[in-house]
Design a protein around this motif. Structure first.
Motif, PDB file in Angstrom:
ATOM      1  N   TRP A   1       0.838  -1.199   0.000  1.00 30.80           N
ATOM      2  CA  TRP A   1       0.000   0.000   0.000  1.00 30.80           C
ATOM      3  C   TRP A   1       0.876   1.253   0.000  1.00 30.80           C
ATOM      4  CZ3 TRP A   1       0.092   3.501   4.134  1.00 30.80           C
ATOM      5  CH2 TRP A   1      -0.739   4.600   3.964  1.00 30.80           C
ATOM      6  N   LYS A   2       1.919   1.268   0.807  1.00 31.38           N
ATOM      7  CA  LYS A   2       2.779   2.436   0.952  1.00 31.38           C
ATOM      8  C   LYS A   2       3.370   2.870  -0.388  1.00 31.38           C
ATOM      9  CE  LYS A   2       4.368   5.196   4.138  1.00 31.38           C
ATOM     10  NZ  LYS A   2       3.505   6.263   4.536  1.00 31.38           N
ATOM     11  N   GLY A   3       3.580   1.919  -1.293  1.00 29.14           N
ATOM     12  CA  GLY A   3       4.112   2.237  -2.609  1.00 29.14           C
ATOM     13  C   GLY A   3       3.042   2.531  -3.643  1.00 29.14           C
ATOM     14  N   SER A   4       1.794   2.589  -3.226  1.00 27.34           N
ATOM     15  CA  SER A   4       0.678   2.764  -4.165  1.00 27.34           C
ATOM     16  C   SER A   4       0.248   4.223  -4.317  1.00 27.34           C
ATOM     17  CB  SER A   4      -0.529   1.951  -3.690  1.00 27.34           C
ATOM     18  OG  SER A   4      -1.139   2.599  -2.582  1.00 27.34           O
ATOM     19  N   ALA A   5      -0.536   4.465  -5.349  1.00 27.58           N
ATOM     20  CA  ALA A   5      -1.114   5.797  -5.567  1.00 27.58           C
ATOM     21  C   ALA A   5      -2.064   6.173  -4.432  1.00 27.58           C
ATOM     22  CB  ALA A   5      -1.840   5.834  -6.911  1.00 27.58           C
ATOM     23  N   HIS A   6      -2.707   5.198  -3.809  1.00 32.33           N
ATOM     24  CA  HIS A   6      -3.592   5.498  -2.672  1.00 32.33           C
ATOM     25  C   HIS A   6      -2.816   6.160  -1.538  1.00 32.33           C
ATOM     26  CE1 HIS A   6      -6.959   2.425  -3.778  1.00 32.33           C
ATOM     27  NE2 HIS A   6      -7.168   3.591  -4.328  1.00 32.33           N
ATOM     28  N   ALA A   7      -1.610   5.684  -1.272  1.00 36.09           N
ATOM     29  CA  ALA A   7      -0.803   6.251  -0.183  1.00 36.09           C
ATOM     30  C   ALA A   7      -0.377   7.687  -0.483  1.00 36.09           C
ATOM     31  CB  ALA A   7       0.415   5.375   0.075  1.00 36.09           C
ATOM     32  N   ARG A   8      -0.318   8.038  -1.747  1.00 39.71           N
ATOM     33  CA  ARG A   8       0.109   9.381  -2.159  1.00 39.71           C
ATOM     34  C   ARG A   8      -1.055  10.214  -2.694  1.00 39.71           C
ATOM     35  NH1 ARG A   8       3.145   5.716  -4.664  1.00 39.71           N
ATOM     36  NH2 ARG A   8       2.352   6.271  -6.720  1.00 39.71           N
ATOM     37  N   SER A   9      -2.259   9.803  -2.430  1.00 40.65           N
ATOM     38  CA  SER A   9      -3.432  10.417  -3.069  1.00 40.65           C
ATOM     39  C   SER A   9      -3.591  11.904  -2.812  1.00 40.65           C
ATOM     40  CB  SER A   9      -4.700   9.681  -2.662  1.00 40.65           C
ATOM     41  OG  SER A   9      -4.856   9.735  -1.262  1.00 40.65           O
ATOM     42  N   SER A  10      -3.292  12.367  -1.625  1.00 43.24           N
ATOM     43  CA  SER A  10      -3.474  13.797  -1.359  1.00 43.24           C
ATOM     44  C   SER A  10      -2.396  14.630  -2.037  1.00 43.24           C
ATOM     45  CB  SER A  10      -3.521  14.084   0.138  1.00 43.24           C
ATOM     46  OG  SER A  10      -2.281  13.813   0.731  1.00 43.24           O
ATOM     47  N   ALA A  11      -1.262  14.031  -2.371  1.00 42.85           N
ATOM     48  CA  ALA A  11      -0.188  14.752  -3.067  1.00 42.85           C
ATOM     49  C   ALA A  11      -0.624  15.155  -4.479  1.00 42.85           C
ATOM     50  CB  ALA A  11       1.071  13.900  -3.122  1.00 42.85           C
TER      51      ALA A  11
END
Length: 142
Positions: A29-39
Motif C-alpha cells: 500500500w505504501k508504494g501505491s497511488a492510494h498512499a500518495r493520493s493527497s499529493a
C-alpha cells in the motif's frame, strides 16, 4: 474516501495499526497511488471537501487513502483476537472491498484522463495474499 456503517469515519485508527500484523500488505500500500493520493491535489483542492472525500481517509484527517478507506474503520476489528475470528471481525466493521467499494470514488464524474478499469485497478493494489506476521516469543502482541 467515504466510510459508513460500523466502520465509519469516527472509527478510523490509521494504516500504521494494520502494519503490525499485515506488514507486506502495508508496504505494498505504501508504494501505491492510494498512499500518495493527497499529493495529487493542489492547495486549493486540499481545502475542497469534494476532493478530500476521495483523496484522504477520515474526512481529511489522514492525508492518504489508507487501509480503512476500503476495509472500514478499524476501531473495533483491528485487535488481533478479533481478526482471528473472521465472522466477528466483519460483524464489528471489517469490510471486504468490492467493485462497489471502488465506485465510492472511482466514478464517471471523477476528473481523470482515462476511465477507471476495475480489473487493472484491483491488480494495481493487490495485497490480499498477505498472511498476518507471526509474533516471536519475546515480542508482545499489539
Amino acid at each position: 474516501a467515504v466510510l459508513t456503517g460500523a466502520g465509519g469515519v469516527a472509527h478510523v485508527v490509521g494504516s500504521s495499526r494494520c502494519r503490525d500484523c499485515h506488514e507486506s500488505a502495508y508496504e505494498s500500500w505504501k508504494g501505491s497511488a492510494h498512499a500518495r493520493s493527497s499529493a495529487a491535489l493542489s492547495e486549493k483542492e486540499k481545502k475542497d471537501v469534494r476532493c478530500r472525500k476521495c483523496h484522504t481517509t477520515d474526512e481529511g484527517k489522514q492525508a492518504e487513502v489508507g487501509c480503512e478507506a476500503c476495509h472500514g474503520g478499524g476501531r473495533f476489528y483491528s485487535f488481533p483476537y478479533v481478526m482471528k475470528d473472521r465472522e466477528l471481525a466483519r460483524l464489528v466493521g471489517l469490510e471486504d472491498p468490492s467493485a462497489k467499494t471502488c465506485a465510492r470514488c472511482h466514478t464517471q464524474d471523477s476528473p481523470k484522463i482515462k476511465p477507471f478499469d476495475l480489473p487493472a485497478g484491483m491488480q494495481a493494489i493487490k495485497h490480499w495474499t498477505d498472511k498476518p506476521a507471526k509474533k516471536t516469543d519475546g515480542e508482545k502482541a499489539k
